[in-house]
Design a protein around this motif. Sequence first.
Motif, PDB file in Angstrom:
ATOM      1  N   UNK A 198      11.578   3.522   2.997  1.00 32.92           N
ATOM      2  CA  UNK A 198      10.273   4.104   3.286  1.00 32.92           C
ATOM      3  C   UNK A 198       9.194   3.117   2.871  1.00 32.92           C
ATOM      4  N   UNK A 199       8.009   3.295   3.400  1.00 35.14           N
ATOM      5  CA  UNK A 199       6.908   2.403   3.045  1.00 35.14           C
ATOM      6  C   UNK A 199       6.639   2.443   1.542  1.00 35.14           C
ATOM      7  N   UNK A 200       6.524   3.644   0.996  1.00 35.52           N
ATOM      8  CA  UNK A 200       6.224   3.770  -0.429  1.00 35.52           C
ATOM      9  C   UNK A 200       7.340   3.198  -1.294  1.00 35.52           C
ATOM     10  N   UNK A 201       8.592   3.455  -0.876  1.00 35.55           N
ATOM     11  CA  UNK A 201       9.722   2.940  -1.642  1.00 35.55           C
ATOM     12  C   UNK A 201       9.794   1.431  -1.614  1.00 35.55           C
ATOM     13  N   UNK A 202       9.551   0.838  -0.432  1.00 36.35           N
ATOM     14  CA  UNK A 202       9.610  -0.617  -0.300  1.00 36.35           C
ATOM     15  C   UNK A 202       8.506  -1.287  -1.109  1.00 36.35           C
ATOM     16  N   UNK A 203       7.300  -0.743  -1.035  1.00 33.52           N
ATOM     17  CA  UNK A 203       6.185  -1.328  -1.790  1.00 33.52           C
ATOM     18  C   UNK A 203       6.456  -1.244  -3.286  1.00 33.52           C
ATOM     19  N   UNK A 204       6.941  -0.095  -3.746  1.00 34.27           N
ATOM     20  CA  UNK A 204       7.221   0.061  -5.172  1.00 34.27           C
ATOM     21  C   UNK A 204       8.326  -0.889  -5.625  1.00 34.27           C
ATOM     22  N   UNK A 205       9.348  -1.067  -4.783  1.00 35.35           N
ATOM     23  CA  UNK A 205      10.452  -1.973  -5.107  1.00 35.35           C
ATOM     24  C   UNK A 205       9.959  -3.410  -5.246  1.00 35.35           C
ATOM     25  N   UNK A 206       9.111  -3.840  -4.317  1.00 34.06           N
ATOM     26  CA  UNK A 206       8.622  -5.212  -4.332  1.00 34.06           C
ATOM     27  C   UNK A 206       7.536  -5.429  -5.377  1.00 34.06           C
ATOM     28  N   UNK A 207       6.834  -4.369  -5.741  1.00 38.09           N
ATOM     29  CA  UNK A 207       5.684  -4.516  -6.621  1.00 38.09           C
ATOM     30  C   UNK A 207       6.044  -4.362  -8.096  1.00 38.09           C
ATOM     31  N   UNK A 208       6.860  -3.335  -8.430  1.00 41.96           N
ATOM     32  CA  UNK A 208       6.987  -3.022  -9.859  1.00 41.96           C
ATOM     33  C   UNK A 208       8.382  -2.627 -10.316  1.00 41.96           C
ATOM     34  N   UNK A 209       9.378  -2.628  -9.450  1.00 44.56           N
ATOM     35  CA  UNK A 209      10.707  -2.195  -9.871  1.00 44.56           C
ATOM     36  C   UNK A 209      11.340  -3.209 -10.816  1.00 44.56           C
ATOM     37  N   UNK A 210      11.785  -2.733 -11.973  1.00 46.66           N
ATOM     38  CA  UNK A 210      12.466  -3.613 -12.921  1.00 46.66           C
ATOM     39  C   UNK A 210      13.897  -3.896 -12.473  1.00 46.66           C
TER      40      UNK A 210
END
Length: 313
Positions: A65-77
């Motif tokens: 999903x858009x939100x999941x992909x952005x969160x993964x690339x932006x802040x996922x440890x």
Amino acid sequence: MLGKTANGLFWKFRYLERAENTARLIETGQRIALTRLESEDSEWISVLQSAGVHAAYTAQNDEVTKDGAIDWMLRSRANPSSVLSCIETARQNARLVRTALTGEVWEATNAAYMEARTLLSRRVTERDLPKVLRSLRQHTALVRGMTHGTMLRNEIYDFARLGTFLERADNTARILDVKYYVLLPSAGAIGTSIDNVQWETILRALSARSGFRLEFGAGAGPREITHFLILDKRMPRSLAFCASKLADNLRYLHGGQRKQMPSLKQVCALESKYLKHDVDAIFEYGLHEFVQEILNELAQIARQIEIDFRFYE
């Protein structure tokens, strides 16, 4: 100036550049998705693939999903290439080589880390995303500015530059690939306003729009943009510019030795084989295929630098 210190400097600046470039890639995906008629979520599969993190994402998530992909690339440890992970790793490497850095470079690196930790402590909303990405880019740029303004031009500086320009070349190639191969509109859309908007987005993502307009004017199209981003040595994020800086800093480290080190040979071969053609030859060969070969060559150069300078001894 070999071994672990060289390794720490090389990767500190490489991870810092990767953080900025990932922020740019997120912005590119966000802007291009707005010009497409298909599902927004489907666009982010392409962005994840271009970033080289799609397999890792799908291993931990059922759907893209858009939100999941952005969160993964932006802040996922869980993603070692996320913006937050990269800035944290850059700071860790800076601590390991603290005595090799000026106080200003260390303070700017630490400030970038503190800002990233604050901004990315929770999911970023779509409304706040542009502001957050801009702040992250500004803080990484501050580290780069302090490096240029306070560091001696010695081996320490050369390793910092090698990490920076290897990562920057990789990113420019990946952003080009997002547009031309993965997010390319249908054949009927090529040359239309949608196509032009997407090429404009690529220029913006690489901070190249103003320089391009000064050089080519408002009427230039994909051919001129591709030339500018691949072959123009005046553009500081072009592949040709990055390759030339890699060669320069490897020559400084070479120190006049008679036998040319393998990594320098590889960079020179990259320049002569891929960056001496005109843009028509690149399009005829296939831009996606060209970009993939560049990415493979850059990965081999990075591995050879680690060997040449005995990073892990």
